[in-house]
Write a protein that holds these residues in place. Structure first.
Motif, PDB file in Angstrom:
ATOM      1  N   ASN A 468      31.889  46.082  44.162  1.00 41.74           N
ATOM      2  CA  ASN A 468      30.733  46.966  44.366  1.00 41.74           C
ATOM      3  C   ASN A 468      29.439  46.397  43.783  1.00 41.74           C
ATOM      4  O   ASN A 468      28.412  47.087  43.747  1.00 41.74           O
ATOM      5  CB  ASN A 468      31.001  48.355  43.778  1.00 41.74           C
ATOM      6  N   ALA A 469      29.489  45.144  43.303  1.00 38.97           N
ATOM      7  CA  ALA A 469      28.296  44.417  42.849  1.00 38.97           C
ATOM      8  C   ALA A 469      27.510  45.156  41.769  1.00 38.97           C
ATOM      9  O   ALA A 469      26.278  45.093  41.733  1.00 38.97           O
ATOM     10  CB  ALA A 469      27.395  44.113  44.043  1.00 38.97           C
ATOM     11  N   ASP A 470      28.232  45.823  40.847  1.00 41.62           N
ATOM     12  CA  ASP A 470      27.530  46.504  39.754  1.00 41.62           C
ATOM     13  C   ASP A 470      27.622  45.750  38.435  1.00 41.62           C
ATOM     14  O   ASP A 470      27.077  46.183  37.416  1.00 41.62           O
ATOM     15  CB  ASP A 470      28.065  47.924  39.577  1.00 41.62           C
ATOM     16  N   GLY A 471      28.340  44.605  38.445  1.00 36.63           N
ATOM     17  CA  GLY A 471      28.456  43.801  37.235  1.00 36.63           C
ATOM     18  C   GLY A 471      29.443  44.322  36.219  1.00 36.63           C
ATOM     19  O   GLY A 471      29.598  43.740  35.145  1.00 36.63           O
ATOM     20  N   ILE A 472      30.130  45.410  36.532  1.00 36.79           N
ATOM     21  CA  ILE A 472      31.095  46.023  35.621  1.00 36.79           C
ATOM     22  C   ILE A 472      32.490  45.925  36.244  1.00 36.79           C
ATOM     23  O   ILE A 472      32.660  46.183  37.443  1.00 36.79           O
ATOM     24  CB  ILE A 472      30.760  47.510  35.342  1.00 36.79           C
ATOM     25  N   VAL A 473      33.480  45.571  35.428  1.00 36.48           N
ATOM     26  CA  VAL A 473      34.856  45.438  35.919  1.00 36.48           C
ATOM     27  C   VAL A 473      35.471  46.817  36.127  1.00 36.48           C
ATOM     28  O   VAL A 473      35.560  47.618  35.184  1.00 36.48           O
ATOM     29  CB  VAL A 473      35.714  44.624  34.926  1.00 36.48           C
ATOM     30  N   GLN A 474      35.874  47.097  37.358  1.00 34.62           N
ATOM     31  CA  GLN A 474      36.634  48.314  37.658  1.00 34.62           C
ATOM     32  C   GLN A 474      38.109  47.944  37.768  1.00 34.62           C
ATOM     33  O   GLN A 474      38.458  46.802  38.090  1.00 34.62           O
ATOM     34  CB  GLN A 474      36.162  48.930  38.978  1.00 34.62           C
ATOM     35  N   LEU A 475      38.957  48.903  37.533  1.00 42.03           N
ATOM     36  CA  LEU A 475      40.398  48.634  37.588  1.00 42.03           C
ATOM     37  C   LEU A 475      40.815  48.133  38.965  1.00 42.03           C
ATOM     38  O   LEU A 475      41.617  47.203  39.085  1.00 42.03           O
ATOM     39  CB  LEU A 475      41.176  49.899  37.227  1.00 42.03           C
ATOM     40  N   ALA A 476      40.262  48.725  40.020  1.00 43.51           N
ATOM     41  CA  ALA A 476      40.641  48.337  41.373  1.00 43.51           C
ATOM     42  C   ALA A 476      40.184  46.927  41.724  1.00 43.51           C
ATOM     43  O   ALA A 476      40.645  46.352  42.718  1.00 43.51           O
ATOM     44  CB  ALA A 476      40.060  49.332  42.376  1.00 43.51           C
ATOM     45  N   GLU A 477      39.269  46.367  40.937  1.00 44.93           N
ATOM     46  CA  GLU A 477      38.787  45.012  41.195  1.00 44.93           C
ATOM     47  C   GLU A 477      39.674  43.947  40.563  1.00 44.93           C
ATOM     48  O   GLU A 477      39.448  42.758  40.748  1.00 44.93           O
ATOM     49  CB  GLU A 477      37.354  44.869  40.666  1.00 44.93           C
ATOM     50  N   ILE A 478      40.680  44.385  39.802  1.00 42.87           N
ATOM     51  CA  ILE A 478      41.586  43.457  39.117  1.00 42.87           C
ATOM     52  C   ILE A 478      42.879  43.330  39.922  1.00 42.87           C
ATOM     53  O   ILE A 478      43.527  44.332  40.230  1.00 42.87           O
ATOM     54  CB  ILE A 478      41.924  43.949  37.697  1.00 42.87           C
ATOM     55  N   ALA A 479      43.250  42.110  40.264  1.00 44.83           N
ATOM     56  CA  ALA A 479      44.532  41.840  40.918  1.00 44.83           C
ATOM     57  C   ALA A 479      45.312  40.874  40.038  1.00 44.83           C
ATOM     58  O   ALA A 479      44.881  39.740  39.812  1.00 44.83           O
ATOM     59  CB  ALA A 479      44.322  41.244  42.300  1.00 44.83           C
ATOM     60  N   ILE A 480      46.440  41.331  39.495  1.00 45.16           N
ATOM     61  CA  ILE A 480      47.255  40.515  38.594  1.00 45.16           C
ATOM     62  C   ILE A 480      48.638  40.329  39.203  1.00 45.16           C
ATOM     63  O   ILE A 480      49.284  41.306  39.595  1.00 45.16           O
ATOM     64  CB  ILE A 480      47.388  41.162  37.195  1.00 45.16           C
ATOM     65  N   ASP A 481      49.078  39.091  39.297  1.00 41.22           N
ATOM     66  CA  ASP A 481      50.443  38.802  39.726  1.00 41.22           C
ATOM     67  C   ASP A 481      51.388  39.141  38.571  1.00 41.22           C
ATOM     68  O   ASP A 481      51.151  38.773  37.421  1.00 41.22           O
ATOM     69  CB  ASP A 481      50.556  37.317  40.085  1.00 41.22           C
ATOM     70  N   GLY A 482      52.466  39.844  38.894  1.00 44.87           N
ATOM     71  CA  GLY A 482      53.403  40.236  37.840  1.00 44.87           C
ATOM     72  C   GLY A 482      53.992  39.062  37.082  1.00 44.87           C
ATOM     73  O   GLY A 482      54.357  39.186  35.908  1.00 44.87           O
ATOM     74  N   ASP A 483      54.066  37.883  37.729  1.00 46.57           N
ATOM     75  CA  ASP A 483      54.675  36.724  37.089  1.00 46.57           C
ATOM     76  C   ASP A 483      53.814  36.134  35.977  1.00 46.57           C
ATOM     77  O   ASP A 483      54.274  35.273  35.229  1.00 46.57           O
ATOM     78  CB  ASP A 483      54.952  35.634  38.128  1.00 46.57           C
ATOM     79  N   VAL A 484      52.547  36.555  35.865  1.00 50.34           N
ATOM     80  CA  VAL A 484      51.656  35.945  34.887  1.00 50.34           C
ATOM     81  C   VAL A 484      51.542  36.780  33.611  1.00 50.34           C
ATOM     82  O   VAL A 484      51.095  36.292  32.581  1.00 50.34           O
ATOM     83  CB  VAL A 484      50.250  35.741  35.502  1.00 50.34           C
TER      84      VAL A 484
END
Length: 685
Positions: A468-484
Motif C-alpha cells: 500500500n506504499a505507506d512505508g509501514i510493514v503490515q502483517l499481510a505484506e509479510i510472506a514467510i516460508d515455514g522452512d526458514v
C-alpha cells in the motif's frame, strides 16, 4: 562387561558435550572480537562435518552384524538417543515450528501424529521385530509370510516399498542440507547439497549402522542444544520464564489480543483487498485463455522492442527481457502459472486466523473439512511412523528384547524434549514478529530479512513488500516460508550470530542423521534382501558389505540430484513418505505379528492394494502431480492419502488370506514365538 561398555560410552559423550560447549564459547568470544559472520558459518559447517566424518572413520567395519545392526550391542539409553536423532528429521527440526506458525492449531496434527506414532512403534512392532532377530524389514516380512521357500515375492515387494518410502523421505533431508549450507556458507544451493552429502557418505559408507549409531548420539546432543537455547531465550525475553513449554501458555492471550487488533486494522484490510484484486485479475486471464496468453506475450514483446528502440538504460532492458523469459511458454503453462499465482494471492487475501482457534473456517462446512483433515493427517502420520523402515531397523541394534523396550522409552523421552518445545517456539516467534516487525518502517527492516531473502532468489524464503506504499510493514505484506522460521529464530530474537550457527548445525544434524538412516535402509534392502538372499546366497561377508557400500554411494548421488531440482517443500515430501509407508507396510507388519491366519498371498495383496490406492489418490488430487483438488474424496488432502490406503490394504490382506490356504505351520509357530514373553531371539545371527 556390558556395564563397562556403557560407562565407557557415557564418558566419551560427556567429554564430547564439554568440548562442544567450549567450542561454542570460543566462537562467541571470537564473534565479540569482530570475527566475520561468514567465518563463523564456515567453522560450524567444517567442525560438524569433520566430527561426523571422524566418527565414521573410527567406526568403519566390514563385519556384517556390525554393518547392518551395530553388532546388536547398543545400550538402551544410547539407542534411544540415536533413534531420536534418526526420527527428528529436517521436517521436525526445520519445518514443523514453521507449520504451526503459519497454520496455528491445525499444525498440531503433525505433533500428535508423530508422537502418537512412536507409541504405536513401542506397543505394536519394535519389541516383536527385535525378538524375531533379522537384519531388515523385508527380512522379517519374508520369513513371516513365506520362509526360505516362497517368501521371495513378499521380500521383493517389501524391498520396493522400502526404497520408494525411504527415497522420498531422503530427498527432503538432502534438500534441507542444501538450504542450510547455502545460507550459512554462501555457496550455491546445489553445491551445499553435495557438501552435506560428503558427511553422510563418510559415516554410512564406511561403518554402516555401527558408525551411524555413534554419530547419531552426537547429533542428538547438538540437536537438543540448538533447539532449546533460542526457545529458552525467547521465553525469558517475552515472559520472564526460561521454560518455554510453561511460558507460552501465559503468552497466548497476549498474542490473541494482538491478532484481534491487527484484524481490525484498516491498513491490513486494504492490503488484503489488493491481493484479492490481483487474484481476480489472474482469474480473468485464466477465463480469457488462450487469447489472454497471446495478448500478454505480444504486449511484453512490444514493450521490449520499445525500450530497445529508445535506448533505455541497461537495467530497464534487462528487466523487460527477464519479464518476457519468465512469461509462460504456452497456454497450458499459463494455466499452471496463473492458477498458482491466483491461489497465492487468495491465500494472502484471507482474513487473519487466530493462532489458538481450532479448525477455522468462514462456514461450518469449511470448519468440518479442516477437522476431517486434521484427524486424517494425524492418523496417517501415526501409522506411517509405525512402518518406517529406517526407524524400525533400530529395534534390531539392542542386545535383547528387554533393552528394546527400555530403548523405546528413552526415545520417547528424547523426542518429547523437542516436540513439547515446538508449539511453544511457534507462539514465541509469532508474538515477536507481530509485536516487533509488524508496524515498523520499511527503512528499518532488520538485517535477517535481507539475508534470508537472498538465499533463493527464484523462490524467496521471506518477502516483505510495501503493497500500500505507506512505508509501514503490515502483517499481510509479510510472506514467510515455514522452512526458514527455526533457522532465522536466533536473528529474530536478537541473539548473537554464533547461536544462528548453532541452530544451523542442529538443523544439519537433524537432516544428516535421518539421511544416514534412510540411505542405509535402502542400501541394506538392495544388498541383503536382493543381492544376498536372491542373487548370490553364497556371497562372502566381505562381498556383501562391499555391495551395500557401492549401492549406498549410487543411491546417495541420485537422491542428491533429485533434491537439487527442488521438487517441493520439505513437509509435503515427508508427508507423502508417511502415507506410502502406512498404506504399504503397516498392514503387513501388524497383521504379521497379531494374526496367525495372515498368509503369503494376503501380504502381497495387502501391500499392492494399499500402495495402489494411496498412489492413485495422491496423483488424482495433487495439482503438483497433475491432479485436481476437485477430485478429493470427502475433501481429504493428498498428504493424507493413507486414510484410504490403510483400510484398503488391511481389507485386501484379510480377504485374500481367508480365501487362500492358511500359512504353513512354521509361520504360525513364528507368530506364537514372537508373542510369547520369552526374550530369547529366534535368530542369533
Amino acid at each position: 562387561m556390558k556395564r563397562t561398555f556403557k560407562q565407557r560410552l557415557s564418558r566419551y559423550y560427556l567429554i564430547f558435550t564439554a568440548c562442544f560447549a567450549a567450542f561454542l564459547l570460543s566462537l562467541a568470544v571470537l564473534e565479540s572480537e569482530g570475527m566475520p559472520r561468514v567465518w563463523i558459518g564456515y567453522m560450524f559447517m567444517f567442525a560438524t562435518i569433520v566430527l561426523y566424518a571422524s566418527i565414521g572413520l573410527v567406526s568403519r567395519t566390514s563385519n556384517v552384524a556390525e554393518y547392518y545392526v551395530a553388532g546388536r550391542r547398543v545400550p538402551a539409553l544410547f539407542n534411544g538417543m540415536a533413534t531420536a536423532a534418526d526420527w527428528i528429521s529436517a521436517a521436525s527440526f526445520i519445518s514443523l515450528a514453521g507449520t504451526l506458525y503459519l497454520n496455528g492449531f491445525d499444525g498440531l496434527a503433525f505433533v500428535m501424529g508423530w508422537t502418537g506414532g512412536y507409541c504405536l512403534v513401542a506397543l505394536l512392532i519394535a519389541p516383536y521385530l527385535r525378538k524375531f532377530g533379522q537384519y531388515t524389514i523385508p527380512d522379517f516380512l519374508a520369513e513371516r509370510y513365506g520362509g526360505p521357500a516362497n517368501g521371495r515375492a513378499v521380500r521383493l515387494c517389501a524391498v520396493a516399498a522400502t526404497i520408494l518410502i525411504s527415497f522420498t523421505y531422503v530427498v527432503a533431508q538432502i534438500y534441507a542440507v542444501g538450504l542450510i549450507a547455502s545460507r550459512f556458507t554462501g555457496v550455491d544451493f546445489s553445491v551445499g547439497i553435495f557438501l552435506g552429502l560428503a558427511s553422510v557418505l563418510v559415516c554410512s559408507f564406511l561403518g554402516g549402522m555401527r558408525a551411524i549409531t555413534w554419530t547419531q548420539v552426537a547429533q542428538y546432543i547438538i540437536i537438543v542444544a540448538a533447539f532449546l537455547i533460542p526457545a529458552m531465550w525467547l521465553s525469558a525475553k517475552h515472559s520472564g520464564n526460561p521454560i518455554p513449554q510453561v511460558a507460552y501458555g501465559k503468552l497466548l492471550p497476549q498474542l490473541s489480543a494482538r491478532e484481534a487488533a491487527l484484524a481490525a486494522d484498516d491498513k491490513e484490510t486494504a492490503v488484503r483487498a489488493v491481493f484479492r484484486e490481483r487474484a481476480a485479475q489472474y482469474q480473468q486471464r485464466l477465463d480469457g485463455l488462450p487469447t489472454s496468453w497471446e495478448t500478454g506475450r505480444a504486449e511484453l514483446q512490444h514493450y521490449l522492442d520499445s525500450v530497445r528502440l529508445r535506448n533505455a538504460s541497461l537495467l530497464e532492458i534487462r528487466t523487460a527481457e527477464r519479464a518476457l523469459i519468465a512469461y509462460p511458454k504456452n497456454a497450458e503453462d499459463a494455466v499452471a502459472t496463473w492458477s498458482a499465482a491466483r491461489d497465492e494471492n487468495l491465500r494472502r487475501a484471507r482474513p487473519l486466523t487466530p493462532h489458538a482457534v481450532p479448525f477455522p473456517g468462514a462456514t461450518q462446512e469449511q470448519s468440518d473439512i479442516k477437522r476431517r483433515n486434521f484427524i486424517a493427517l494425524a492418523f496417517c502420520l501415526m501409522l506411517g511412523t509405525a512402518a518406517l523402515p529406517h526407524i524400525l531397523m533400530r529395534s534390531y541394534t539392542t542386545p535383547s528384547v528387554e533393552e528394546t523396550r527400555v530403548s523405546v522409552f528413552w526415545t520417547l523421552f528424547f523426542i518429547l524434549l523437542i516436540y513439547l518445545t515446538i508449539p511453544a517456539l511457534a507462539v514465541l516467534v509469532k508474538y515477536d514478529v507481530y509485536s516487533a516487525l509488524v508496524g515498523s518502517h520499511f527503512s528499518e527492516l532488520p538485517t535477517w530479512v535481507s539475508y534470508w531473502a537472498s538465499v533463493d532468489r527464484t523462490n524467496p524464503l521471506i518477502s516483505i513488500t510495501d503493497i500500500n506504499a505507506d512505508g509501514i510493514v503490515q502483517l499481510a505484506e509479510i510472506a514467510i516460508d515455514g522452512d526458514v522460521l527455526v533457522l532465522a529464530t536466533p536473528e529474530i530474537a536478537g541473539l548473537p550470530y554464533v547461536i544462528s550457527g548453532l541452530v544451523a548445525a542442529g538443523g544439519l544434524a537433524a537432516a544428516l542423521s535421518t539421511a544416514d538412516g534412510l540411505l542405509l535402509a535402502i542400501s541394506n534392502a538392495l544388498s541383503h534382501d536382493v543381492y544376498y538372499k536372491i542373487v548370490d546366497p553364497k556371497a562372502s561377508t566381505q562381498k556383501r558389505v562391499t555391495i551395500s557400500k557401492l549401492i549406498l554411494l549410487g543411491v546417495a548421488f541420485v537422491a542428491a540430484y533429485s533434491a537439487s531440482t527442488k521438487p517441493g517443500d520439505i513437509l509435503s515430501l515427508v508427508g507423502a513418505a508417511f502415507s506410502l509407508a502406512a498404506s504399504t507396510l503397516f498392514p503387513a507388519l501388524v497383521m504379521g505379528v497379531f494374526w496367525r491366519r495372515a498368509n503369503h498371498w494376503g501380504a502381497l495383496a495387502g501391500m499392492a492394494t494399499g500402495f495402489l490406492v494411496c498412489q492413485f489418490y495422491m496423483v488424482r488430487t495433487n495439482p503438483t502431480l497433475g491432479g485436481s483438488a476437485a477430485a478429493q474424496w470427502f475433501d481429504i488432502a493428498p498428504i493424507s492419502a493413507a486414510v484410504f490406503g490403510v483400510p484398503a490394504g488391511l481389507a485386501a490382506l484379510a480377504i485374500v488370506s481367508l480365501l487362500t490356504p492358511p500359512p504353513a505351520p512354521r509361520q504360525a509357530a513364528l507368530v506364537r514365538h514372537i508373542r510369547t514373553p520369552e526374550i530369547n531371539e529366534i535368530n542369533k545371527n
